[in-house]
Design an enzyme around this catalytic site. Sequence first.
Site, short mmCIF file in Angstrom:
data_model
loop_
_atom_site.label_atom_id
_atom_site.label_comp_id
_atom_site.label_asym_id
_atom_site.label_seq_id
_atom_site.Cartn_x
_atom_site.Cartn_y
_atom_site.Cartn_z
N LYS A 13 -19.45 -41.66 -40.29
CA LYS A 13 -20.63 -40.88 -39.77
C LYS A 13 -20.65 -39.64 -39.15
O LYS A 13 -21.48 -38.72 -39.51
CB LYS A 13 -21.41 -42.11 -38.66
CG LYS A 13 -21.59 -43.35 -39.49
CD LYS A 13 -22.68 -44.11 -38.59
CE LYS A 13 -21.79 -44.55 -37.12
NZ LYS A 13 -20.58 -45.25 -37.32
N ARG A 88 -29.18 -48.07 -31.49
CA ARG A 88 -28.19 -48.82 -31.56
C ARG A 88 -28.32 -50.25 -31.78
O ARG A 88 -27.71 -51.30 -32.04
CB ARG A 88 -27.15 -48.50 -30.15
CG ARG A 88 -25.64 -49.21 -30.62
CD ARG A 88 -24.85 -48.77 -29.41
NE ARG A 88 -24.48 -47.29 -29.53
CZ ARG A 88 -23.53 -46.55 -30.23
NH1 ARG A 88 -22.79 -47.42 -30.96
NH2 ARG A 88 -23.49 -45.24 -30.07
N ARG A 161 -3.34 -45.60 -31.52
CA ARG A 161 -4.19 -46.08 -30.26
C ARG A 161 -4.51 -47.35 -30.38
O ARG A 161 -4.63 -48.01 -31.30
CB ARG A 161 -5.45 -44.98 -30.27
CG ARG A 161 -5.23 -43.71 -30.28
CD ARG A 161 -6.46 -42.92 -29.96
NE ARG A 161 -7.64 -43.45 -31.20
CZ ARG A 161 -8.79 -42.89 -31.09
NH1 ARG A 161 -9.26 -41.93 -30.27
NH2 ARG A 161 -9.79 -43.45 -31.97
#
Length: 219
Positions: A13, A88, A161
């Site tokens: 995105k 969201r 990560r």
Amino acid sequence: MRIVLVGPPGAGKGTQAAYLAKNLSIPHISTGDLFRANISQGTPLGKKAKEYIDAGELVPDEVTIGMARDRMSQPDAGSGFLLDGFPRNVAQAEALDEALREDGAALDAVLDLEVPEDEVVKRIAGRRICRNDSAHVFHVTYNPPRTEGVCDVCGGELYQRADDSEETVRKRLEVYHTQTEPIVDYYRGQGLVVTISALGKVGDVTERAMSALGRDAAA
């Protein structure tokens, strides 16, 4: 054009938002940028957001909505904008609709980037970051280093990560399916959703998106 960009983690995105905003000559408005700008400038909304973030809590919808409304009212967004990371959830989508109605405006499209879940996991879980410089990013499949575990640029150690582990990625996808994906159905009911495949080269996805929006991509 006034566009909302949606899609699961790993759909690209951020990358597509930058290219699309440039092609459409409209500002790219991301939630992350809104938070950083308001907090660094010490705005009233930024101070509220920082209180919640420092306490390890989610920033309330009304704070996020306030930041978004303020940004959309800026002169450069007069002819449109591309929202990335907002709304969201359905409550935020309803608030956005209300805000636009008050301004005599409306969304033109909701661009839904579609990526199979296994591909999302592959994209994110395969990332490896250099410990010396986080800007040096590799991928075990799509952009492998010449020597496994070693940064091509500076020779630093490459690592995964914690947020990129498969377990964490699948949890993030669960959150997306539960909280964010329902806005696609919400906007589909308004006839606004345009779904495109986010597989393939970045430029190909951009051209696909521009075509779906009825525009030509810049050369």
